[in-house]
Design a protein around this motif. Structure first.
Motif, short mmCIF file in Angstrom:
data_model
loop_
_atom_site.label_atom_id
_atom_site.label_comp_id
_atom_site.label_asym_id
_atom_site.label_seq_id
_atom_site.Cartn_x
_atom_site.Cartn_y
_atom_site.Cartn_z
N UNK A 123 0.30 4.99 9.36
CA UNK A 123 1.28 4.62 9.37
C UNK A 123 2.11 3.78 7.88
N UNK A 124 2.43 4.32 6.95
CA UNK A 124 2.61 4.03 5.71
C UNK A 124 3.89 4.44 5.58
N UNK A 143 1.33 5.17 18.37
CA UNK A 143 0.98 6.25 17.82
C UNK A 143 0.38 7.45 16.58
N UNK A 144 0.25 6.73 15.80
CA UNK A 144 0.49 7.30 14.69
C UNK A 144 -1.46 7.94 14.97
N UNK A 197 -7.94 5.07 9.66
CA UNK A 197 -7.47 5.07 8.31
C UNK A 197 -6.91 5.79 8.44
N UNK A 198 -7.27 6.78 8.80
CA UNK A 198 -6.29 8.12 9.54
C UNK A 198 -4.85 7.78 9.66
N UNK A 232 1.00 -1.52 -0.22
CA UNK A 232 -0.03 0.23 0.02
C UNK A 232 0.78 1.30 -0.02
N UNK A 233 0.34 1.88 -0.79
CA UNK A 233 1.57 3.28 -0.80
C UNK A 233 0.24 4.37 -0.60
N UNK A 234 -0.89 3.85 -0.51
CA UNK A 234 -2.59 5.95 -0.19
C UNK A 234 -3.24 4.65 0.66
N UNK A 235 -3.70 5.69 1.36
CA UNK A 235 -5.02 4.92 1.67
C UNK A 235 -5.98 6.33 2.15
N UNK A 236 -7.49 6.49 1.74
CA UNK A 236 -8.52 7.87 1.55
C UNK A 236 -8.62 6.76 2.64
N UNK A 237 -10.33 7.35 3.29
CA UNK A 237 -11.41 7.10 4.09
C UNK A 237 -12.36 7.53 3.25
#
Ligand code: G1P
Length: 292
Positions: free
Chosen positions: A241-242, A219-220, A235-236, A189-194
C-alpha cells in the motif's frame, strides 16, 4: 466527511499460548476482571462511532457470537428477580444500533488472510482492524485509542497504524515502521517490516493491534506471496500500500497491554482491577498487605 463504519476483529486464532485455558473456549472470551477481552475491543470501536462489527471467526468460537446475541432466558430470569443493574449490564453488551456480522476464516493462513475474509463486508470503504490480543486503554478521561485514530483519519483520509516505541529486544515480536515526522504524533510511513531481527530493524516503532485501512489494501494483500509459516501477512499488504498511497503511523495516547501473553494479561488484570469501581479499593488494600 469520511467516516469509519466497520471494524474487523480477526478472532479465529487458536490461543495456544494460553492452553489449557483455551482448549475449549476462545482466548478472546478470557475476562479481564469481569469483561471478556473482545468486549473491551467492541466497546472501543463503538466509542469511536463504529456500528458494524465484523468478526472473522473459526471453529470453537461460538461463544463470541453468543456473547453479542440476546440472552433471552438470562434476561427474563434477571427481570423476574428484579436484578435491574445486572440486566442493564447484560443488555449494554449489544446496543440496539450495533450490528454484528460473522464470517469464517476456514484455515489459519495469517492475519492478512483473515482481513481478506471480511473484504465483502466493508462496502469498499476504509475500515478499522482491531486485534483483541492488544487491550488498549486510553488516558483517564480521554478518548480511546481507536477514537483518536478516527479523529486523525477524518483529517487525513488515509490509512493509519497505531504505534508505540518498544525496546530493541522486542522488535522481533511486531510489525516495525520507519518514516519521516508529519504532524504531531504522526509519522509518514516509508517502510514496514514484520518481526525483524533487532540487527536489521529500521526503527523501534512497533505497530500495536489497531489499524485504519483504506480498501486499496485488499488488492495488495492478494498480491502477497505467503510469508513465514505459510501465512499471508497484513504487514506485507500494508508494505504494498505504501507504494500507492500515504500511510501514517500514529503514536496513541494511552496504554497497551499485550494480553496475548501471560505476563501482559496479568498486568492488565491487576491494573484494571485496581481501577474497578466495585472491587478496586478492596483489591488495593489486599495487594498492600501482601508480603512480596
Ligand atoms: C500481529 C501483527 C504485527 C503487530 C502485532 C501487534 O502480530 O502481525 O505486525 O505488530 O500483531 O500486536 P501477532 O501478535 O499476531 O504475532
Amino acid at each position: 466527511m469520511k467516516r469509519i463504519n466497520t471494524a474487523v476483529f480477526p478472532v479465529a486464532g487458536m490461543g495456544t499460548r494460553f492452553l489449557p485455558a483455551t482448549k475449549a473456549s476462545p482466548k478472546e472470551m478470557m475476562p479481564v476482571v469481569d469483561k471478556p477481552l473482545i468486549q473491551y475491543c467492541v466497546e472501543e470501536a463503538y466509542e469511536a462511532g463504529i456500528r458494524h462489527m465484523v468478526f472473522v471467526t473459526g471453529r470453537h468460537k461460538r461463544a463470541i457470537e453468543d456473547h453479542f446475541d440476546t440472552a433471552f432466558e438470562l434476561e427474563t430470569e434477571l427481570e423476574t428477580q428484579h436484578k435491574h443493574a445486572l440486566l442493564e449490564t447484560v443488555r449494554a453488551i449489544q446496543p440496539p444500533d450495533m450490528d454484528c456480522t460473522y464470517v469464517r476464516q476456514p484455515r489459519a493462513l495469517g492475519l492478512g488472510h483473515a482481513v481478506l475474509c471480511a473484504e465483502h463486508l466493508t462496502n469498499k470503504e476504509a475500515f478499522a482492524v482491531i486485534l483483541a490480543d492488544d487491550l488498549m486503554i486510553g488516558e483517564s478521561g480521554g478518548p480511546g485509542v481507536l477514537k483518536q485514530m478516527v479523529t486523525q483519519f477524518e483529517k487525513l483520509g488515509r490509512s493509519i497504524l497505531a504505534v508505540q516505541e518498544v525496546p530493541l529486544e522486542h522488535v522481533k515480536r511486531y510489525g516495525i515502521v520507519a518514516g519521516s515526522p508529519a504532524d504531531s504524533g504522526l509519522t509518514r510511513v516509508s517502510q514496514i517490516v514484520e518481526k525483524p531481527d533487532p540487527k536489521h530493524a529500521p526503527s523501534q516503532l512497533a505497530v500495536a493491534g489497531r489499524y485504519i485501512l483504506t480498501p486499496t489494501v485488499f488488492e495488495q494483500i492478494k498480491l502477497q506471496p505467503r510469508g513465514a509459516g505459510g501465512e499471508i501477512q497484513l504487514t506485507d499488504g500494508i508494505a504494498g500500500l505504501l507504494n500507492l498511497e500515504a500511510v501514517y503511523a500514529y503514536a496513541y495516547q494511552g496504554k497497551r497491554y499485550d494480553c496475548g501473553a501471560k505476563d501482559g494479561f496479568l498486568e492488565a488484570t491487576v491494573e484494571m482491577a485496581l481501577k474497578h469501581p466495585e472491587v478496586g479499593a478492596g483489591f488495593r488494600q489486599y495487594l498492600k498487605q501482601l508480603q512480596l
